[in-house]
Design a protein around this motif. Structure first.
Motif, mmCIF file in Angstrom:
data_model
loop_
_atom_site.group_PDB
_atom_site.id
_atom_site.type_symbol
_atom_site.label_atom_id
_atom_site.label_comp_id
_atom_site.label_asym_id
_atom_site.label_seq_id
_atom_site.Cartn_x
_atom_site.Cartn_y
_atom_site.Cartn_z
ATOM 1 N N HIS A 124 27.904 -12.601 -48.442
ATOM 2 C CA HIS A 124 26.825 -13.576 -48.330
ATOM 3 C C HIS A 124 27.211 -14.840 -49.071
ATOM 4 O O HIS A 124 28.143 -14.858 -49.869
ATOM 5 N N SER A 125 26.499 -15.903 -48.778
ATOM 6 C CA SER A 125 26.723 -17.180 -49.452
ATOM 7 C C SER A 125 25.650 -17.363 -50.511
ATOM 8 O O SER A 125 24.463 -17.176 -50.240
ATOM 9 N N PHE A 151 19.228 -8.742 -50.315
ATOM 10 C CA PHE A 151 20.409 -8.971 -49.483
ATOM 11 C C PHE A 151 19.974 -8.779 -48.043
ATOM 12 O O PHE A 151 19.392 -7.742 -47.703
ATOM 13 N N LEU A 152 20.213 -9.778 -47.202
ATOM 14 C CA LEU A 152 19.780 -9.768 -45.801
ATOM 15 C C LEU A 152 18.283 -9.484 -45.688
ATOM 16 O O LEU A 152 17.841 -8.678 -44.874
ATOM 17 N N ASN A 153 17.517 -10.140 -46.542
ATOM 18 C CA ASN A 153 16.061 -10.056 -46.570
ATOM 19 C C ASN A 153 15.523 -8.664 -46.882
ATOM 20 O O ASN A 153 14.381 -8.345 -46.563
ATOM 21 N N GLU A 154 16.341 -7.824 -47.479
ATOM 22 C CA GLU A 154 15.930 -6.479 -47.902
ATOM 23 C C GLU A 154 16.130 -6.377 -49.405
ATOM 24 O O GLU A 154 17.024 -7.001 -49.966
#
Length: 186
Positions: A124-125, A151-154
């Motif tokens: 991720h950035s 992370f990744l909206n979780e």
């Protein structure tokens, strides 16, 4: 800060080592489980470099009294931490033996949750301010599970694996060896 020790009383720490290896060297690129890339995994090399670079840059700015990750021995605070690391990263300790070490003489040692590095190694950035925030949590000794990352909206939580950054002299303590092989394959 209670996770920074400057002392000479005996301290026991743990490391995963090749069977014929001495205790890890001072260079993090030699003695730590992420020093060598797994086959065909060059992206991880870049992620590891960037994570280490940013943590060191932040340490030099704010936490100069802590051991440098680039010049300290990287070990585990307890056997449980070493075993938890094996459960999270079996390929990194495959074929290695868990070695117990004891300090000898004066040392400086700080303890940190290595799960912060797992988070930094995710694909991720992150903005520079977020990297600074993570580095600050790491050097403060905060646990990942206490902060509430995503992370990744979780929600992203990991069990803590406390690593020890150690500067001083260590000697191996003989005990029954524990293999890094998966159970049933040794």
């Amino acid at each position: 800060m209670d996770h920074l020790l400057k002392d000479s009383s005996p301290l026991e720490l743990y490391a995963w080592l090749d069977e014929d290896a001495a205790l890890p060297g001072w260079d993090i690129l030699v003695g730590n489980p992420f020093a060598q890339t797994l086959p065909e995994d060059h992206f991880t090399t870049v992620q590891n470099y960037f994570a280490e670079y940013h943590l060191e840059y932040f340490r030099q700015r704010i936490y100069q009294n802590f051991p440098s990750r680039l010049h300290a021995l990287l070990l585990f605070a307890t056997r449980v931490d070493a075993e938890t690391f094996r459960a999270k990263h079996p390929a990194r300790v495959f074929g290695k033996t868990l070695t117990r070490a004891r300090s000898k003489g004066a040392y400086i040692c700080s303890f940190h949750d290595s799960s912060w590095l797992d988070y930094l190694r995710l694909p991720h950035s992150l903005s520079l301010s977020t990297l600074d925030e993570i580095a600050n949590y790491y050097w403060q000794g905060a646990l990942v599970e206490e902060v509430g990352l995503t992370f990744l909206n979780e929600n992203w939580q990991e069990a803590p694996v406390i690593e020890a950054l150690f500067q001083g002299t260590l000697e191996a303590v003989s005990s029954s060896p524990q293999s890094g092989w998966l159970p049933g394959f040794a």
